[in-house]
Design an enzyme around this catalytic site. Sequence first.
Site, PDB file in Angstrom:
ATOM      1  N   HIS A   1       0.825  -1.227   0.000  1.00  0.00           N
ATOM      2  CA  HIS A   1       0.000   0.000   0.000  1.00  0.00           C
ATOM      3  C   HIS A   1       0.852   1.267   0.000  1.00  0.00           C
ATOM      4  O   HIS A   1       2.052   1.246   0.295  1.00  0.00           O
ATOM      5  CB  HIS A   1      -0.963  -0.010   1.185  1.00  0.00           C
ATOM      6  CG  HIS A   1      -0.311   0.045   2.540  1.00  0.00           C
ATOM      7  ND1 HIS A   1       0.280   1.183   3.049  1.00  0.00           N
ATOM      8  CD2 HIS A   1      -0.174  -0.907   3.510  1.00  0.00           C
ATOM      9  CE1 HIS A   1       0.751   0.930   4.263  1.00  0.00           C
ATOM     10  NE2 HIS A   1       0.495  -0.331   4.564  1.00  0.00           N
TER      11      HIS A   1
ATOM     12  N   CYS B   1       3.104  -4.873   6.585  1.00  0.00           N
ATOM     13  CA  CYS B   1       2.736  -4.585   5.196  1.00  0.00           C
ATOM     14  C   CYS B   1       3.967  -4.135   4.408  1.00  0.00           C
ATOM     15  O   CYS B   1       5.016  -3.838   4.967  1.00  0.00           O
ATOM     16  CB  CYS B   1       1.669  -3.495   5.147  1.00  0.00           C
ATOM     17  SG  CYS B   1       0.035  -4.044   5.702  1.00  0.00           S
TER      18      CYS B   1
END
Length: 281
Positions: A206, A224
């Site tokens: 992301h 992440c």
Amino acid sequence: MAKDADGHESAEESAFTTLTPKNTFVGIYTPDNGAKVGVGMPFSVHFTRGITHPEDVEKAITIKTEPAVDVKGHWFGNDRLDFRPQEYWKSGTKVTVNLNLDGVEGRPGVYGKQAKTVTFTIGRDQVSTVDAKTHKMVVKRDGKVYKTIPITTGKPGYDTWNGQMVISERLRVTRMNGETVGYGGEYDIKDVPDAQRLTNSGTFIHGNYWGGGAFGNYNASHGCIGLRDVRGGGDRSVPAGWFFDHSMIGDVVIVKNSHDRTVAPDNGLNGWNMSWEKWIA
């Protein structure tokens, strides 16, 4: 692919019928009919009842491809059946799935109520490799280097999974809250831009507008993969905007040199982390 008003795109799951009486079952599947997907996309079916006659159910689902390739199914538990070839799909492959579940006994006294044909096509071949040690991601198109992007992955104690992960959902902006993945109140970011899901357990690749100098230099996330972005995701030339705009559901993101184990094959659409021998066993 399904898109809503906020540009949220996901590997849409579809069922032929939504009313499921106790004595029937259907398969909720992805990708959706007519979809174009990346080379890592399996055909994944979740059944609305636990299946105790797996051979009969699997036999009722047939897959044909152009060009022809051997596709095999693998059960995860008693309610999920994924199909894939031995290697990633070839670009341009057309896949036709026939779900002939009408009248098939899935468990004693419980019968299938679904007759459906699903077709999808494999798009261009994009595989991106994230190196948690060098803090770089190499994006390859059709086997050739397309772009190299500085990234950040999970900091010590929050290491990113290793392994082959498939993009299963795409969200232009989403909220990420540590409560939902067992990290308590460690973070709650209401406007994470350019987010693409890699696991069911909450791993995304992301956009990150708060990471400062981490990209290309050190690992700073809660697990992440972060790419530099701007708040709101309005600049499509920054790394996260560019990667989002050049990705699709079914693309593969490989992580290597992280200090965590390999992601479980059933954590997302990630059956590629299982050897072919185990897949067909």
